[in-house]
Enzyme design. Structure first.
Site, PDB file in Angstrom:
ATOM      1  N   GLY A  55       1.055  -1.381   0.092  1.00  0.00           N
ATOM      2  CA  GLY A  55      -0.176   0.404   0.016  1.00  0.00           C
ATOM      3  C   GLY A  55       1.313   1.317  -0.013  1.00  0.00           C
ATOM      4  O   GLY A  55       1.989   1.088  -0.819  1.00  0.00           O
ATOM      5  N   GLU A  56       0.499   2.112   0.807  1.00  0.00           N
ATOM      6  CA  GLU A  56       1.687   3.209   0.778  1.00  0.00           C
ATOM      7  C   GLU A  56       1.982   3.772   2.855  1.00  0.00           C
ATOM      8  O   GLU A  56       1.254   3.485   2.952  1.00  0.00           O
ATOM      9  CB  GLU A  56       1.438   4.895   0.791  1.00  0.00           C
ATOM     10  N   SER A  57       3.273   3.473   2.405  1.00  0.00           N
ATOM     11  CA  SER A  57       4.415   3.313   3.724  1.00  0.00           C
ATOM     12  C   SER A  57       4.161   3.629   4.697  1.00  0.00           C
ATOM     13  O   SER A  57       3.482   4.281   6.186  1.00  0.00           O
ATOM     14  CB  SER A  57       5.364   2.386   3.449  1.00  0.00           C
ATOM     15  N   CYS A  84       6.239  -5.199   0.059  1.00  0.00           N
ATOM     16  CA  CYS A  84       6.024  -3.996  -0.477  1.00  0.00           C
ATOM     17  C   CYS A  84       5.722  -3.562   0.820  1.00  0.00           C
ATOM     18  O   CYS A  84       6.783  -2.517   1.348  1.00  0.00           O
ATOM     19  CB  CYS A  84       4.624  -3.916  -1.152  1.00  0.00           C
ATOM     20  N   ARG A 111      12.359   3.930  -0.293  1.00  0.00           N
ATOM     21  CA  ARG A 111      11.139   3.187  -1.065  1.00  0.00           C
ATOM     22  C   ARG A 111      11.412   3.579  -2.940  1.00  0.00           C
ATOM     23  O   ARG A 111      11.725   4.309  -3.339  1.00  0.00           O
ATOM     24  CB  ARG A 111      10.704   4.527   0.171  1.00  0.00           C
ATOM     25  N   ILE A 139       6.041  -4.128  -7.880  1.00  0.00           N
ATOM     26  CA  ILE A 139       5.004  -1.818  -8.138  1.00  0.00           C
ATOM     27  C   ILE A 139       4.972  -1.503  -7.348  1.00  0.00           C
ATOM     28  O   ILE A 139       4.965  -1.216  -5.996  1.00  0.00           O
ATOM     29  CB  ILE A 139       3.103  -2.484  -7.504  1.00  0.00           C
ATOM     30  N   ARG A 140       6.287  -0.423  -7.532  1.00  0.00           N
ATOM     31  CA  ARG A 140       6.950   0.802  -7.025  1.00  0.00           C
ATOM     32  C   ARG A 140       7.153   0.755  -5.579  1.00  0.00           C
ATOM     33  O   ARG A 140       7.264   0.320  -4.624  1.00  0.00           O
ATOM     34  CB  ARG A 140       5.659   2.573  -6.142  1.00  0.00           C
ATOM     35  N   HIS A 175       5.127  -8.460  -4.682  1.00  0.00           N
ATOM     36  CA  HIS A 175       3.729  -9.376  -4.401  1.00  0.00           C
ATOM     37  C   HIS A 175       3.088 -10.183  -4.097  1.00  0.00           C
ATOM     38  O   HIS A 175       2.148 -10.854  -5.093  1.00  0.00           O
ATOM     39  CB  HIS A 175       2.499  -8.222  -4.754  1.00  0.00           C
ATOM     40  N   GLU A 177       0.860 -11.886  -2.900  1.00  0.00           N
ATOM     41  CA  GLU A 177      -0.366 -11.779  -2.547  1.00  0.00           C
ATOM     42  C   GLU A 177      -1.504 -11.472  -3.802  1.00  0.00           C
ATOM     43  O   GLU A 177      -2.452 -12.035  -3.773  1.00  0.00           O
ATOM     44  CB  GLU A 177      -1.298 -10.993  -1.532  1.00  0.00           C
TER      45      GLU A 177
HETATM   46  N1  GLN Z   1       6.370   2.513  -2.912  1.00  0.00           N
HETATM   47  C1  GLN Z   1       5.316   2.060  -1.407  1.00  0.00           C
HETATM   48  C2  GLN Z   1       5.453   2.738  -0.400  1.00  0.00           C
HETATM   49  O1  GLN Z   1       7.208   2.671  -0.036  1.00  0.00           O
HETATM   50  C3  GLN Z   1       5.087   0.387  -1.370  1.00  0.00           C
HETATM   51  C4  GLN Z   1       4.024  -0.211  -2.644  1.00  0.00           C
HETATM   52  C5  GLN Z   1       3.593  -0.592  -2.561  1.00  0.00           C
HETATM   53  O2  GLN Z   1       3.272  -1.712  -1.606  1.00  0.00           O
HETATM   54  N2  GLN Z   1       2.864  -1.781  -3.683  1.00  0.00           N
HETATM   55  O3  GLN Z   1       5.083   2.505   0.505  1.00  0.00           O
END
Ligand code: GLN
Length: 196
Positions: A55-57, A84, A111, A139-140, A175, A177
Site C-alpha cells: 500500500g503506502e507505507s 512491499c 522506497r 509495484i513501486r 507482491h 498475494e
Molecule cells: N511505494 C510504496 C511505499 O513505499 C509501496 C508500494 C506498494 O506497496 N506496492 O509505501
C-alpha cells in the site's frame, strides 16, 4: 487443527492477503484456519502470524500510530509476512522520515527504489529455499541493503535485497498475494510450524 492468522487492515492490499492466507492454510492441510482483519490492538490476540500488506507505507505508518498499534506490533510474538510497503515498515532504517518503521529487521530500505522508468515490472527471481524460479510482481517496490543482526537474505537482484527473513518474519519487496504461487506463503506458515 485450528490456526488463527491476521492481516493488518488499515490500507492497501488487504483482501488479497486474506485470500492468500486462506488458500495457503487449505494447501497446508489446516481444516479450521481463520484469517481476521487487524485494526486495533485487541485484534492481535491469539494470532500465530499476521501479514502487513503493500500500500503506502507513509499512510500505513500514520494509521498504525493513530490506532495504537505501534507498540503492540513491535511486541507481537508471532510471525510477520510483510510485503512491499510492509517490508518498508519492518526495517530499522528508511530513506523517508514520514515513515516510523517498526525496526523488527535490521536493514535499510529505500522506497520506490526503481524510479519512474520502472514503476511496475515482473521478474523471475531465485529465492533461497524455493526450488524453481518465482515469478514476482514489483509495484513501486522498495529494496533493502545492509542486512545485519540475524537478517537472512533470501533473494537479491541488481538493485538490492528483495526478500529477507528473520526468525519467523519474512519481508518481500514484491507482491506474492497477487499471483497464484503460494510457495512463499507456505514457507511463512512452515516457519510458524504450520503444515511442515
Ligand atoms: N511505494 C510504496 C511505499 O513505499 C509501496 C508500494 C506498494 O506497496 N506496492 O509505501
Amino acid at each position: 487443527m485450528g490456526v488463527k492468522l491476521g492481516v493488518l487492515a488499515l490500507q492497501g492490499n488487504v483482501s488479497e492477503h486474506v485470500r492468500g492466507f486462506e488458500r495457503a492454510l487449505v494447501e497446508a492441510g489446516v481444516s479450521h484456519g481463520v484469517v481476521v482483519s487487524v485494526r486495533r490492538p485487541a485484534d492481535l490476540s491469539d494470532l500465530s502470524g499476521i501479514a502487513i500488506p503493500g500500500g503506502e507505507s507513509t499512510t500505513i505508518s500514520r494509521l498504525i500510530q493513530k490506532n495504537g498499534l505501534y507498540d503492540p506490533l513491535v511486541r507481537f510474538e508471532g510471525g510477520i509476512f510483510a510485503t512491499c510497503a510492509g517490508m518498508v515498515l519492518m526495517a530499522s532504517r528508511v530513506d523517508d522520515a514520514r515513515v516510523k518503521t517498526l525496526g523488527l529487521m535490521d536493514m535499510s530500505v529505500f522506497r520506490n527504489a526503481f524510479g519512474r522508468q520502472k514503476e511496475s515490472f515482473e521478474a523471475d527471481i531465485q529465492i533461497k529455499g524455493i526450488d524453481h524460479a518465482y515469478h514476482a510482481f514489483f509495484i513501486r517496490a522498495p529494496v533493502a541493503t545492509d542486512a545485519g543482526n540475524g537478517v537472512e537474505v533470501l533473494a537479491r537482484i541488481d538493485a538490492g535485497i528483495v526478500a529477507a527473513r528473520k526468525g519467523q518474519h519474512i519481508a518481500l519487496s514484491f507482491h506474492p498475494e497477487l499471483g497464484t504461487d503460494l510457495r512463499l506463503h507456505r514457507m511463512f506458515l512452515e516457519g510458524l510450524g504450520i503444515g511442515e
